[in-house]
Design an enzyme around this catalytic site. Structure first.
Site, mmCIF file in Angstrom:
data_model
loop_
_atom_site.group_PDB
_atom_site.id
_atom_site.type_symbol
_atom_site.label_atom_id
_atom_site.label_comp_id
_atom_site.label_asym_id
_atom_site.label_seq_id
_atom_site.Cartn_x
_atom_site.Cartn_y
_atom_site.Cartn_z
ATOM 1 N N HIS B 128 3.201 -0.070 -0.650
ATOM 2 C CA HIS B 128 2.212 -1.506 -0.494
ATOM 3 C C HIS B 128 1.648 -1.604 -1.748
ATOM 4 O O HIS B 128 0.246 -0.667 -2.188
ATOM 5 C CB HIS B 128 1.919 -1.625 0.982
ATOM 6 N N ASP B 205 -1.909 5.994 3.884
ATOM 7 C CA ASP B 205 -2.107 4.394 4.278
ATOM 8 C C ASP B 205 -0.849 4.558 6.025
ATOM 9 O O ASP B 205 0.338 4.108 6.223
ATOM 10 C CB ASP B 205 -1.214 3.921 3.920
ATOM 11 N N GLN B 208 1.777 1.205 9.001
ATOM 12 C CA GLN B 208 2.551 0.838 9.658
ATOM 13 C C GLN B 208 3.288 2.102 10.597
ATOM 14 O O GLN B 208 4.475 2.645 11.879
ATOM 15 C CB GLN B 208 4.036 1.132 9.177
ATOM 16 N N LYS B 231 -2.297 -5.073 13.076
ATOM 17 C CA LYS B 231 -1.146 -4.441 13.303
ATOM 18 C C LYS B 231 -0.589 -3.510 14.334
ATOM 19 O O LYS B 231 0.635 -3.256 14.282
ATOM 20 C CB LYS B 231 0.096 -3.693 11.741
#
Lengths: 149, 411
Positions: B128, B205, B208, B231
């Site tokens: 990202h 990261d 997700q 999220k």
């Protein structure tokens, strides 16, 4: 669904499939790049002028059906127009898709470009319709890059 | 068939999320944009409201009742975060506003402390933008070089190439635990072990990954582990940087100001110990407490069954959509989580997104803040459906039917 068929009219789908003046103009008098960084649409508009008249205009790039059809019909419309007339069309088109001009009741020269009035029901897509016009306007004013974010 | 799969009662779970019961454009909302932001259960809404209605005050400051009460609630949320990711030490869980701020914190503080001219920073090709740009900026500032771990056509990192890139010049590796654009689950445990052989720390990261399966930061041995609350069924404005103490103690602060100091004079400032050192200013208190409530919610459900349910949805959606002529799935890694990116021949993803929206289906159309991924697959954008445990098989059917309709409109 009616709003959807208003947006994706036959003419728009056809121009998306077979965009007119979808080519580069080598050594064009003017050109400008238009980007919508939010969605990645990118196109370049080329203009050849003869005096004050748009002798030739074309575009290249990638984008959605709305942006492609709008660019395609824009090139057809402004070809042969004076710079001043093209700028006036830009103003009217911009006004139409942002809700400032009611094409059915107020005077305008948009003609068949009026089919883009439906885009107003889809706020996220207004910039798709107006990207090529902003880019043309930039090219006519001698600017090289425009962003519609 | 009734949507009870893997011992997972999805209809019951859906009742916990008030937003899901609405209609959009006259159709029941089908929310498939969870990778952008997930929905919030009533318990999180209630906890956040209760804080604002009854407990709000600034934290770590007052001797008065409310301030102490707010501080206790906020620190209780931090303790929940610690247990959620199995961090060894609650003080190593730093509150931030989200993953982007968290990665900026790690990149700038670690960069200032440990990256010098001629050093190398490894990022992966599937990142990202928020896990590329901070490192790019730091590399430029420190005279270091950004190097890229390549991926294959399925959207999997090429681990052999990664092993070759690692060297004594490497100062840190930054990569996604799960790719937001492709859904790929990276073999992070193995990749972290390779980096550690050379003493190189790894920043994950995890935006997700944490919403989709349980993670143990000690088991994978991550040096930095960054994620967002919004999220994982919590509020926006909440997020976490977990870091190993050995790094967090040595790195300089990121932002400076109130709350993060021990002593201040015009000549010199000394900083507070962890976690305050990295938490300058009044934080997003309600959001942090809301994140704690989101963790409570996750703990209250069978998270492993939720993960199995999501996996079945992903497999079913992949099967249904692959069967539609003209549809290409972008990202076909062997290990995937909850993301289905697709393109349709001759139809731009924005047009797909608009038509799906008319059927009440929310997907993301665009480059997903991962332009290098789009470039790699030579597409301008994709349409992305991303699932959460409250999505249903029926919703996948609606997605497939609507995609079919897109093709008919453009035929």
């Amino acid at each position: 669904m009616s709003e959807l068929s208003e947006l994706y009219q036959e003419t728009i789908l056809e121009h998306n499939k077979n965009p007119r003046n979808f080519r580069e103009i080598e050594d064009a008098d003017r050109s400008a790049d238009g980007n919508n960084p939010l969605c990645g649409d990118a196109l370049r508009v080329y203009v050849d002028l003869e005096g004050d008249v748009v002798k030739d205009v074309a575009f290249k790039g990638s984008g959605c059906a709305i942006s492609k059809a709008s660019a395609s019909m824009m090139t057809q419309t402004v070809k042969g127009k004076t710079k001043e007339e093209a700028e006036k069309l830009f103003e009217e088109f911009h006004s139409m898709v942002t809700g400032g001009l009611d094409v059915e009741t107020e005077e305008n020269d948009l003609g068949r470009l009026k089919i883009f009035a439906g885009v107003i029901e889809f706020p996220a897509r207004v910039k798709c319709a107006s990207l090529s016009w902003h880019t043309l306007n930039a090219a006519l004013h001698g600017e090289e890059v425009v962003s519609t974010e | 068939m009734k949507a009870v799969m893997s011992g997972w009662d999805v209809e019951k779970i859906r009742q916990d999320f008030p937003v899901l019961s609405q209609t959009v454009n006259g159709k029941p909302l089908v929310y498939l944009d969870n990778a952008a932001s997930s929905q919030v259960p009533q318990s999180v809404i209630d906890r956040t409201s209760k804080y604002l209605a009854e407990e709000h005050s600034n934290i770590h400051r007052g001797v008065h009742y409310l301030s102490q009460h707010a501080t206790t609630a906020y620190e209780a949320a931090r303790e929940k975060v610690k247990r959620f990711i199995n961090a060894p030490d609650v003080d190593c869980c730093i509150f931030v506003r989200g993953t982007t701020e968290g990665i900026n914190l790690v990149a700038h503080a670690y960069g200032k402390g440990f990256i010098n001219e001629g050093d190398e920073i490894l990022v992966s090709e599937m990142e990202h933008h928020s896990n590329i740009i901070p490192w790019q900026v730091v590399a430029e500032e420190r005279g270091a070089k950004l190097r890229v771990i390549p991926m294959n056509r399925k959207g999997e990192l090429i681990v052999e190439e990664y092993d070759k890139l690692l060297s004594e010049r490497t100062k840190i590796v930054a990569m996604a635990h799960v790719s937001n654009a492709l859904g790929t689950v990276n073999p992070v445990k193995e990749m972290i072990a390779s980096a550690h052989k050379l003493g190189v720390p790894v920043c994950l990261d995890a935006a997700q990954s944490v919403p989709h399966f349980p993670v143990d930061v000690q088991d994978i041995d991550a040096d930095f582990f960054v994620f967002s609350g919004h999220k994982m069924f919590g509020p926006t404005g909440s997020g976490i940087v977990y870091g190993k103490r050995e790094w967090l103690d040595k790195m300089p602060p990121y932002q400076t100001g109130g709350s993060q100091i021990r002593t201040v004079s015009f000549e010199k400032t000394t900083y507070a110990p962890l976690p305050a050192k990295y938490e300058a200013g009044t934080p997003a208190i309600a959001a942090g407490i809301g994140l704690g409530a989101a963790i409570d919610y996750i703990n209250s459900i069978d998270f492993e069954a939720a993960a199995r349910h999501e996996h079945e949805l992903l497999e079913y959606a992949t099967e249904r959509l692959s069967d539609i002529p003209g549809v290409t799935i972008v990202g076909t890694a062997a290990e995937k989580a909850s993301v289905l990116s697709l393109t349709i021949e001759g139809i731009h993803p924005h047009d797909i997104g608009t038509i799906l929206d008319q059927d009440g289906i929310a997907v993301r159309a665009g480059h997903h803040c991962a332009q290098p991924v789009m470039k790699f697959f030579e597409v301008p954008a994709t349409a992305r459906a991303s699932f959460a445990f409250y999505n249903t098989r029926e919703e996948v059917d609606k997605l497939a039917d609507s995609v079919q309709k897109v093709i008919e409109i453009f035929a």
